[in-house]
Design an enzyme around this catalytic site. Structure first.
Site, PDB file in Angstrom:
ATOM      1  N   ASP A  56      73.964 -24.344  11.113  1.00 20.10           N
ATOM      2  CA  ASP A  56      74.653 -23.758  12.250  1.00 20.10           C
ATOM      3  C   ASP A  56      76.091 -24.302  12.214  1.00 20.10           C
ATOM      4  O   ASP A  56      76.368 -25.290  11.521  1.00 20.10           O
ATOM      5  CB  ASP A  56      73.939 -24.158  13.542  1.00 20.10           C
ATOM      6  CG  ASP A  56      74.636 -23.646  14.777  1.00 20.10           C
ATOM      7  OD1 ASP A  56      75.095 -22.495  14.770  1.00 20.10           O
ATOM      8  OD2 ASP A  56      74.717 -24.414  15.757  1.00 20.10           O
ATOM      9  N   MET A  57      76.994 -23.684  12.957  1.00 22.15           N
ATOM     10  CA  MET A  57      78.376 -24.162  12.915  1.00 22.15           C
ATOM     11  C   MET A  57      78.731 -25.029  14.123  1.00 22.15           C
ATOM     12  O   MET A  57      78.994 -26.221  13.996  1.00 22.15           O
ATOM     13  CB  MET A  57      79.356 -23.001  12.812  1.00 22.15           C
ATOM     14  CG  MET A  57      80.809 -23.476  12.695  1.00 22.15           C
ATOM     15  SD  MET A  57      81.989 -22.131  12.587  1.00 22.15           S
ATOM     16  CE  MET A  57      81.924 -21.474  14.258  1.00 22.15           C
ATOM     17  N   ASP A  58      78.749 -24.411  15.320  1.00 20.82           N
ATOM     18  CA  ASP A  58      79.157 -25.156  16.514  1.00 20.82           C
ATOM     19  C   ASP A  58      78.198 -26.307  16.779  1.00 20.82           C
ATOM     20  O   ASP A  58      76.987 -26.113  16.890  1.00 20.82           O
ATOM     21  CB  ASP A  58      79.187 -24.224  17.728  1.00 20.82           C
ATOM     22  CG  ASP A  58      80.252 -23.150  17.610  1.00 20.82           C
ATOM     23  OD1 ASP A  58      81.290 -23.410  16.998  1.00 20.82           O
ATOM     24  OD2 ASP A  58      80.035 -22.042  18.138  1.00 20.82           O
TER      25      ASP A  58
ATOM     26  N   ASP B 245      71.843 -27.617  16.682  1.00 18.02           N
ATOM     27  CA  ASP B 245      72.039 -28.464  17.864  1.00 18.02           C
ATOM     28  C   ASP B 245      71.563 -27.781  19.137  1.00 18.02           C
ATOM     29  O   ASP B 245      71.310 -28.438  20.138  1.00 18.02           O
ATOM     30  CB  ASP B 245      73.523 -28.815  18.030  1.00 18.02           C
ATOM     31  CG  ASP B 245      74.357 -27.585  18.364  1.00 18.02           C
ATOM     32  OD1 ASP B 245      74.245 -26.580  17.626  1.00 18.02           O
ATOM     33  OD2 ASP B 245      75.092 -27.612  19.354  1.00 18.02           O
TER      34      ASP B 245
END
Length: 220
Positions: free
Chosen positions: A8-10, A166
């Site tokens: 995932d990025m954020d 997250d």
């Protein structure tokens, strides 16, 4: 054996929660919308198709969602531009995976403009074999579509993929995709993400031995 790791990025590639919170605050102030950090908690990890109607408290047209998304995400990139940097330990970890032939993907609910912004600002684009963003699939997280699409683009079976997440929606999406998920407490406290297969404080805790165990092999 063919293996893949999806990030995932954020909150994973970058610890950008404060930048998103600030940009939401600015966006809500412009439109006179109520804002609190706690109200955003259950929206993180979801696409703007879900976030924008929740913020405005009503149904929105596709055109309005795209307009508001572009405006809010431009605010985010402006807010974050001077401080963006890779999460501690992630670059070394990604390089270690690439060195042994493990494929790497981004699987994010963010728009492509934000992904491009982060990958280029952090100078890590070259490590990724695939990028999947919200508008590439018909269903956003917590549905598994983003992660399944990433597995297809890497040409790796879902059961041979690990996911780093997250957000609660992302953890659920990874499990629905039949993938193991390692969670980071950047958006939620540990007690809210302890249903992941593993929780780490940062990528400084990750190495190939731990990764092998998650893949259920003796070594990589």
């Amino acid at each position: 054996m063919n293996r893949g790791v999806i990030f995932d990025m954020d909150g994973v590639l970058v610890d950008n929660l404060e930048a998103h919170e600030k940009s939401f605050e600015l966006f809500c102030a412009k439109y006179g919308l109520p804002f609190s950090k706690s109200s955003l908690k259950n929206l993180y990890g979801r696409s703007n198709d879900a976030i924008m109607p929740a913020l405005f408290g009503c149904e929105l047209t596709k055109e309005d969602i795209l307009k508001f998304e572009a405006e809010k995400e431009a605010l985010y990139r402006d807010v974050y531009a001077d401080t963006v940097e890779p999460a501690p330990g992630i670059v070394d970890y990604i390089i270690s995976l690439k060195n042994i032939g493990i494929k790497i993907a981004v699987g994010s609910s963010a728009p492509l403009e934000n992904i491009d912004f982060v990958l280029d600002s952090c100078n890590i684009r070259q490590y990724f074999d695939a990028i999947v963003y919200a508008r590439m699939v018909s269903r956003a997280k917590p549905e598994p579509d983003i992660f399944l699409a990433a597995a297809r683009l890497m040409n790796v079976e879902p059961e041979n993929c690990l996911v780093f997440e997250d957000a609660l929606a992302g953890i659920e999406a990874a499990h629905r995709a039949g993938m193991k998920v390692i969670a980071l407490p950047t958006t939620n406290p540990r007690e809210r993400i302890n249903h992941a297969d593993m929780v780490i404080g940062s990528f400084l805790e990750m190495n190939l031995d731990i990764t092998a165990k998650l893949f259920n092999v003796n070594e990589l």
